[in-house]
Design an enzyme around this catalytic site. Sequence first.
Site, PDB file in Angstrom:
ATOM      1  N   GLU A 196       4.745  -4.847 -10.571  1.00  0.00           N
ATOM      2  CA  GLU A 196       4.677  -5.569  -8.990  1.00  0.00           C
ATOM      3  C   GLU A 196       4.482  -6.962  -8.993  1.00  0.00           C
ATOM      4  O   GLU A 196       2.922  -7.049  -9.020  1.00  0.00           O
ATOM      5  CB  GLU A 196       3.899  -4.752  -8.079  1.00  0.00           C
ATOM      6  CG  GLU A 196       4.270  -3.154  -7.796  1.00  0.00           C
ATOM      7  CD  GLU A 196       3.345  -2.484  -6.773  1.00  0.00           C
ATOM      8  OE1 GLU A 196       2.238  -2.933  -6.497  1.00  0.00           O
ATOM      9  OE2 GLU A 196       3.835  -1.497  -6.287  1.00  0.00           O
ATOM     10  N   GLU A 238       8.716   3.547  -7.579  1.00  0.00           N
ATOM     11  CA  GLU A 238       7.483   4.122  -7.058  1.00  0.00           C
ATOM     12  C   GLU A 238       7.702   4.319  -5.353  1.00  0.00           C
ATOM     13  O   GLU A 238       8.034   3.187  -4.796  1.00  0.00           O
ATOM     14  CB  GLU A 238       6.114   2.910  -7.092  1.00  0.00           C
ATOM     15  CG  GLU A 238       5.555   3.012  -8.450  1.00  0.00           C
ATOM     16  CD  GLU A 238       4.375   1.919  -8.459  1.00  0.00           C
ATOM     17  OE1 GLU A 238       3.667   2.013  -7.501  1.00  0.00           O
ATOM     18  OE2 GLU A 238       4.007   1.490  -9.497  1.00  0.00           O
TER      19      GLU A 238
HETATM   20  C1  IDC Z   1      -3.471   2.791  -7.928  1.00  0.00           C
HETATM   21  C2  IDC Z   1      -4.054   4.159  -8.493  1.00  0.00           C
HETATM   22  C3  IDC Z   1      -5.419   4.108  -8.352  1.00  0.00           C
HETATM   23  C4  IDC Z   1      -6.013   2.526  -9.204  1.00  0.00           C
HETATM   24  C5  IDC Z   1      -5.176   1.532  -8.660  1.00  0.00           C
HETATM   25  C6  IDC Z   1      -5.721   0.528  -9.420  1.00  0.00           C
HETATM   26  O1  IDC Z   1      -3.583   5.129  -7.775  1.00  0.00           O
HETATM   27  O2  IDC Z   1      -6.048   5.009  -8.944  1.00  0.00           O
HETATM   28  O3  IDC Z   1      -7.377   2.667  -8.906  1.00  0.00           O
HETATM   29  O4  IDC Z   1      -3.939   1.699  -8.776  1.00  0.00           O
HETATM   30  O5  IDC Z   1      -5.490   0.512 -10.673  1.00  0.00           O
HETATM   31  C7  IDC Z   1       0.869   0.464  -6.365  1.00  0.00           C
HETATM   32  C8  IDC Z   1       0.738   0.217  -7.908  1.00  0.00           C
HETATM   33  C9  IDC Z   1      -0.228   1.129  -8.656  1.00  0.00           C
HETATM   34  C10 IDC Z   1      -1.174   1.965  -7.535  1.00  0.00           C
HETATM   35  C11 IDC Z   1      -0.410   2.430  -6.317  1.00  0.00           C
HETATM   36  C12 IDC Z   1      -1.491   3.065  -5.297  1.00  0.00           C
HETATM   37  O6  IDC Z   1       1.921   0.074  -8.611  1.00  0.00           O
HETATM   38  O7  IDC Z   1      -0.844   0.911  -9.699  1.00  0.00           O
HETATM   39  O8  IDC Z   1      -2.054   2.844  -8.202  1.00  0.00           O
HETATM   40  N1  IDC Z   1       0.248   1.397  -5.568  1.00  0.00           N
HETATM   41  O9  IDC Z   1      -2.400   2.000  -4.859  1.00  0.00           O
HETATM   42  N2  IDC Z   1       1.640  -0.309  -5.799  1.00  0.00           N
HETATM   43  C13 IDC Z   1       1.491   0.167  -4.386  1.00  0.00           C
HETATM   44  C14 IDC Z   1       0.560   1.207  -4.334  1.00  0.00           C
END
Ligand code: IDC
Length: 341
Positions: A166, A255
């Site tokens: 991202e 995602e």
């Molecule tokens: C989130 C995980 C969470 C972690 C966070 C930071 O669910 O447990 O603490 O990352 O590492 C994304 C990202 C993805 C995120 C997810 C949800 O690609 O890494 O995971 N998210 O927040 N983009 C939008 C949402």
Amino acid sequence: MRKKILLMAMAALTAAGVLCCCGSPQRTGNGVEAHGRLRVQDARLTDEHGEPAVLRGMSSHGISWFPRYLNGGAMKTLREEGANLMRIAVYTEPPGAYIEDPQRSLDYLYMGIESALAEDMYVIVDWHILKDGDPNELADEAAAFFDGVSAHYGNCPGILYEICNEPNGDTQWEDIVRYARRVIPVIRANAPEAVILTGVPNYCTDFRGPLADPLPYENIMYTMHRYIDVAQKKPCDPGQLEALLDQGLPIFVTEWGVTLGDADPSAEEAEENGLRQTEIYVENALPFLELMADREVSWAAWALSGKDEIHSVLRADCGKLSGWTREDLTGFGELVFDHFQ
Ligand code: IDC
């Protein structure tokens, strides 16, 4: 001599279609054996018979934290539930992730890839940048990473490469193009025909760049990430995806998931207090899921884990590493598993 006999036997089995080039047993169904090498044709993911290929499955959580779900039994369970895709998220940071401990991440990645391939599933190898919002920050490391992985799997039709998760912050499409021009040739030197996915600005939500100035390579798709607010009953609007498909952009949703919505001031508090996951409106996601089904868009849902957070498909109190049944899933998890097929 013995080696020669073994090689001859393997060649005969391969010719007879019993083994694929990755050594996995032949299966029928919607996996790698049925679809074979993928291509992007007329902005759609297409299989080696020229038919549309739709991949659906899970994204791992960060493999540095949740390697436990990359085991063979977990992949078998997903496969039996109808999934034909596993996305493996190799976080670049924080401490403990790839940059600090590359060998550890690679061990988990290869374990996950082999587990998924053995179940006849496609695999997305995801270079999971996040806080490092511009992929150029770690372009050298990314190039070395993709060179190593693609050298292993060059001829294997089951592997797709996602070159940056991202891009965010002030990262522009031009920055991503510069990075892609650096990394894609590295992958293609080892895996000339592999499908390659790239993120777009603002967390995979801003597609103006690829619409105006697509990457100058074959077999490329652009990734959309979509998190649907499930805190209040309000079906989501899938219009952006529909408009992009109508404009002929090849989109892969690497995602999608649910969120408690940052607009809602009570959401954070609710999450902190462990809002019961049965109380969320997961059905808000249905318009998006239905559009993806109608337009044969491939997807991975975030995330295969039992972490106590809204994004998990497994309940936090589920200790199982595989063999999950409905009782082990969150409301979101049930929605996801119900839509693999
Ligand atoms: C989130 C995980 C969470 C972690 C966070 C930071 O669910 O447990 O603490 O990352 O590492 C994304 C990202 C993805 C995120 C997810 C949800 O690609 O890494 O995971 N998210 O927040 N983009 C939008 C949402």
